[in-house]
Design a protein around this motif. Structure first.
Motif, PDB file in Angstrom:
ATOM      1  N   GLY A   1     -17.394  -5.379  -9.977  1.00 35.43           N
ATOM      2  CA  GLY A   1     -17.967  -6.760 -10.629  1.00 35.43           C
ATOM      3  C   GLY A   1     -17.139  -7.970 -10.547  1.00 35.43           C
ATOM      4  O   GLY A   1     -17.787  -8.934 -10.619  1.00 35.43           O
ATOM      5  N   GLY A   2     -16.156  -8.070  -9.848  1.00 34.72           N
ATOM      6  CA  GLY A   2     -15.492  -9.220  -9.436  1.00 34.72           C
ATOM      7  C   GLY A   2     -16.258  -9.850  -8.465  1.00 34.72           C
ATOM      8  O   GLY A   2     -16.269 -11.072  -8.190  1.00 34.72           O
TER       9      GLY A   2
ATOM     10  N   ALA B   1     -19.003 -12.007  -9.915  1.00 35.68           N
ATOM     11  CA  ALA B   1     -18.248 -13.265 -10.672  1.00 35.68           C
ATOM     12  C   ALA B   1     -17.779 -14.002  -9.367  1.00 35.68           C
ATOM     13  O   ALA B   1     -17.901 -15.181  -9.717  1.00 35.68           O
ATOM     14  CB  ALA B   1     -16.877 -12.649 -11.348  1.00 35.68           C
TER      15      ALA B   1
ATOM     16  N   ILE C   1     -13.217  -9.612 -12.820  1.00 33.48           N
ATOM     17  CA  ILE C   1     -14.310 -10.324 -13.112  1.00 33.48           C
ATOM     18  C   ILE C   1     -13.634 -11.842 -13.244  1.00 33.48           C
ATOM     19  O   ILE C   1     -13.841 -12.863 -12.994  1.00 33.48           O
ATOM     20  CB  ILE C   1     -15.164 -10.167 -14.264  1.00 33.48           C
ATOM     21  CG1 ILE C   1     -16.331  -8.993 -13.615  1.00 33.48           C
ATOM     22  CG2 ILE C   1     -16.062 -11.363 -14.436  1.00 33.48           C
ATOM     23  CD1 ILE C   1     -17.213  -8.586 -14.626  1.00 33.48           C
TER      24      ILE C   1
END
Length: 388
Positions: A237-238, A241, A291
Motif C-alpha cells: 500500500g505504500g 501512498a 503508507i
C-alpha cells in the motif's frame, strides 16, 4: 540496490542462532548497515554534483559486489557487522539516481517522477524481505548475499550501457562539496524541517522491521523464514501512498500530506500493539505504517528538490543523512527495548517517534501565517546549474 539494506531483517533470528548471539546484539546488524549508508550519503552522494552520474552509479554497483561477498563469507557476528557497514556504504546508488531523475524531469511533473522512482525503491524494500525469507528457507541466510552479488554485477553492466551520459561536470573541491551539503542544513530552514520529519518517519519504520522477525518467530506465531519474509509484501500500500503524495506535492498541499502521514505512523503502532497476537492486526499495522512512511518521504523529497536545483545531489545527501540517522536510532533502540520490554515496548517506542513528527506539523499549523516556512511551489520555474 536498495534491497541490500533489508535482506537481514527477516532472518535476524536465524543469524542470531547461527552466531549464538541474542536479539540485542544481532539487531545491531541493521544499525551497522544504516550507519554505513548514512556515511555514504554524506561522503558519496555529493559526488553526483562533481562526476558524471552514469560512471558513478555503475562503479558503486561494482563495489557492492565486494561487500555482499564479504557478508556471505562472514565467520562471526562481528565480521558480519563490519561487512554490513560496507554493504550500507555501497548501497547508495539509488540516492545518486533520484536527483539525476529530478534533473531530467520537467518542473511541473517532478513530484510524480520522483514518486515513480520511489515506487521502484519501495518495491525493492518489499521484495527484499520476501525473497530473503524464501531463499533462507531453502538455502540458508547466506545464500541471499551470494544471489545479490550476482545481480549487482549484472546491473552494473546494464546501467553503464543504458544511463545517459552527462559529460564533464563543473569542477568543485570534494571536501568543500561535502561541507556544503552540511551547510545546506544551516542555510535552508525548510530542509531542516523536512529532515526532522524524515528522520522520525524512518525511525518508526526501523523500529518495526528490526523487531518484527523476533516477534513473528516466537509465540503465538512461530513462523518460518519464508512466512516472515512474506510480511514484506503487505506493505505494498505504500506504493499507492507514494503516488498520491506525489500528486499532493505537485499541488503544493504539503501540510495536509505531512499531517496525514504523521497520524498514520502513530496509528500504525496503536494497531500493532492492540493486535499483538492477531495476524490481522499485524498485517493492518504494517500496511498503515508503510503508507505513512512512504507518504512522508515523497512529500519531503518533492519539497527539498525545489529548494536548490543547482545542488540537488547535496540536498539529497544532507536530507538522507538525517533520514538514516533516524533509522539507525530506531534500530538500535528497538533491539534494546524488545530485549527488555517485548513487543509492547516496541509499539510504544514507535508511537513516540511518530508523535515527534506530528508535533512539528502541528507547530507549523498554529504559527502565524507570516512566520510559517513556506516551501517553493513544485512547479516553480527556476534556473538549474546549466542555466536552463
Amino acid at each position: 540496490m536498495v534491497a541490500n539494506l533489508y535482506y537481514a531483517q527477516p532472518v535476524l533470528h536465524e543469524v542470531a542462532h547461527d552466531f549464538h548471539s541474542g536479539s540485542g546484539p544481532t539487531s545491531l546488524i541493521i544499525t551497522c548497515t544504516q550507519v554505513g549508508y548514512a556515511a555514504a550519503l554524506l561522503l558519496v552522494v555529493p559526488l553526483g554534483d562533481l562526476h558524471p552520474r552514469r560512471k558513478l552509479v555503475s562503479r558503486i554497483f561494482g563495489l557492492s559486489v565486494i561487500a555482499l561477498v564479504a557478508s556471505a563469507l562472514a565467520p562471526n557476528l562481528w565480521v558480519f557487522g563490519l561487512a554490513s557497514v560496507l554493504v550500507g556504504l555501497s548501497s547508495v546508488a539509488g540516492q545518486v539516481m533520484i536527483p539525476f531523475a529530478a534533473d531530467l524531469a520537467p518542473e511541473e511533473r517532478r513530484g510524480r517522477v520522483v514518486a515513480r522512482i520511489m515506487s521502484g525503491l519501495l518495491m525493492g524494500i518489499l521484495l527484499a524481505r520476501t525473497v530473503s525469507g524464501a531463499v533462507a528457507q531453502v538455502a540458508g541466510w547466506r545464500a541471499i548475499y551470494w544471489l545479490s552479488a550476482v545481480l549487482m554485477a549484472f546491473f552494473a553492466v546494464v546501467l553503464w550501457r543504458f544511463l545517459p551520459d552527462e559529460g564533464a561536470r563543473p569542477h568543485k573541491a570534494y571536501w568543500g562539496l561535502v561541507g556544503s551539503s552540511l551547510r545546506l542544513l544551516v542555510d535552508e530552514p525548510m530542509l531542516r524541517r523536512r529532515a526532522w520529519h524524515g528522520a522520525c518517519a524512518f525511525a518508526c519504520f526501523s523500529v518495526l522491521w528490526t523487531s518484527v522477525a523476533f516477534h513473528l518467530s516466537a509465540a503465538p506465531f512461530h513462523y518460518s523464514n519464508a512466512v516472515i519474509g512474506l510480511f514484506g509484501l503487505v506493505g505494498a500500500g505504500g506504493i499507492l501512498a507514494a503516488n498520491l503524495a506525489g500528486k499532493l506535492a505537485d499541488a503544493n498541499r504539503h501540510g495536509l500530506s505531512s499531517l496525514v502521514a504523521g497520524v498514520l505512523l502513530v496509528g500504525a503502532f496503536a494497531i500493532l500493539g492492540a493486535g499483538r497476537a492477531s495476524l490481522l492486526g499485524v498485517i493492518v499495522g504494517i500496511v498503515v505504517l508503510d503508507i505513512g512512511t512512504q507518504g512522508m518521504q515523497i512529500t519531503n523529497q518533492a519539497i527539498i528538490y525545489a529548494l536548490r536545483p543547482d545542488a540537488r545531489s547535496r540536498i539529497n545527501s544532507a536530507y538522507m543523512v538525517c533520514y538514516f540517522i533516524g533509522g539507525a536510532i530506531g534500530s538500535v533502540t528497538a533491539g534494546t527495548v524488545y530485549s527488555s520490554h517485548g513487543w509492547t515496548g516496541v509499539c510504544v517506542l514507535g508511537a513516540v517517534f511518530g508523535l515527534l513528527s506530528c508535533a512539528l506539523t502541528v507547530v507549523d499549523f498554529i504559527r502565524p501565517a507570516k512566520e510559517r516556512p513556506v516551501p517553493p511551489p513544485a512547479n516553480m520555474k527556476v534556473a538549474d546549474a546549466r542555466g536552463e
